[in-house]
Scaffold this active site. Structure first.
Site, PDB file in Angstrom:
ATOM      1  N   TYR A 150       0.694  -1.071  -0.010  1.00  0.00           N
ATOM      2  CA  TYR A 150      -0.255   0.012   0.038  1.00  0.00           C
ATOM      3  C   TYR A 150       0.970   1.291   0.075  1.00  0.00           C
ATOM      4  CZ  TYR A 150      -3.762  -3.235   1.572  1.00  0.00           C
ATOM      5  OH  TYR A 150      -4.506  -4.368   1.612  1.00  0.00           O
ATOM      6  N   GLY A 151       0.997   1.816  -1.268  1.00  0.00           N
ATOM      7  CA  GLY A 151       1.781   2.961  -1.228  1.00  0.00           C
ATOM      8  C   GLY A 151       3.229   2.878  -1.056  1.00  0.00           C
TER       9      GLY A 151
END
Length: 339
Positions: free
Chosen positions: A55-56
């Site tokens: 995530y990111g």
């Protein structure tokens, strides 16, 4: 908040868990906003926070780490690995990568262990023994308390359980599949298997990527964050999307008759299944969170559940092309053709 036991671990978790995928650039959620979301969630009784290295590219883990600093012991902290974090060996289920990925996650989170470490997707290039032996060693080293799978096909869940038994290794104790009123395919295969093995189940996308948030309606422009990123998933000219628009309108009628919001209906539905432990919610704002927390104590009657079954039949996916647990041979033609 209601609490349930996470599989056979003895760990008590709330029926709503906080997913952190939207923390950071993905959801345009700042550190300050994310911390406010975490504060409100913990105050409401949420005790699971779930993130992932992917995530990111680690940003979500860093934000979560700062948000939970000083109250680590109050939280069941979960993260994931296997998704690409670079080229070649910086992904997958090999011992080499899992050990490195976990150390990276612990550093970003600012902790010395996580409670639940999940394999984000099944890696067909790594054997179950390879992955499970690495996870077992990390568990014995105290870096993880438990480990689980995420979005595994049912047959792979079974195979991993047998591999753990055959090689005398620790086993996956949880599974994290996608599940909603619009995507019910896991009822046919995955959930019966998790029940058979006593696994905890944390379901993601219970609001079906915003379809069940109340913001997606037939005949109206869709302006959700997800529709801006993946507009094809809301294109009404596509037959499977039209089926979802039709279903949503009928589900809103069911919610109205029951005196519930569509969000309450959606979260109450997934938590009504006896195999489900908790629903992962992924708010981008505190306002989104509060609208979802309103479903914490929602219990649907048999009549309401019957009405949902009439709209979307049990075991049915209205958008089968959006499943994430398809066997590789269904995605790569060369794997289903004899050379």
């Amino acid at each position: 908040m209601q609490y349930r036991t996470l599989g056979r671990t003895g760990v008590q978790v709330g029926t709503l868990a906080l997913g952190a995928m939207n923390f950071g650039a993905i959801g345009r959620t700042t550190q300050e906003e994310a911390t406010a979301i975490v504060d409100a969630a913990l105050e409401a009784g949420v005790n699971v926070i779930d993130t992932a290295d992917w995530y990111g590219e680690g940003e979500s883990e860093e934000i979560v780490g700062k948000a939970v600093a000083g109250r680590r012991d109050d939280i069941v902290l979960a993260t994931k690995a296997t998704m690409p974090m670079g080229e070649r060996n910086r992904q997958g289920g090999s011992r080499r990568w899992i050990c490195t990925a976990l150390d990276d996650s612990l550093r970003r989170l600012g902790v010395d262990h996580v409670d639940l470490y999940q394999m984000h997707r099944w890696d067909p290039t790594a054997s179950d023994e390879e992955t499970l032996s690495a996870l077992t060693d990390l568990q014995r080293a105290g870096k993880i308390r438990y480990f689980g799978s995420s979005t595994f096909p049912a047959y792979r869940i079974v195979q991993a359980q047998w591999a753990a038994r055959e090689h005398r290794l620790s086993r996956y104790v949880t599974e994290q599949p996608s599940y909603s009123m619009l995507q019910r395919g896991i009822e046919a295969h995955v959930l019966p298997v998790t029940e058979e093995y006593g696994m905890g189940v944390l379901v993601w996308s219970p609001l079906a990527s915003g379809w069940l948030s109340g913001a997606v309606r037939k005949g109206r422009d869709v302006t959700t964050h997800r529709s801006g990123v993946l507009p094809e998933r809301f294109d009404p000219s596509l037959p499977h999307n039209q089926a979802r628009y039709d279903a949503v309108e009928r589900l809103i009628e069911v919610a109205d008759e029951a005196g519930l919001t569509l969000i309450q209906l959606a979260l109450g539905f997934v938590n009504a299944h006896p195999a489900v432990t908790a629903a992962l919610i992924g708010p981008r704002t505190v306002e989104h969170l509060r609208s979802q927390l309103a479903a914490a104590d929602t219990v649907l009657s048999a009549d309401v559940l019957d009405a949902i079954d009439e709209i979307v039949a049990p075991g049915t996916d209205l958008a089968p092309g959006e499943k994430f647990d398809a066997p590789p041979a269904l995605l790569d033609a060369s794997l289903r053709r004899r050379r």
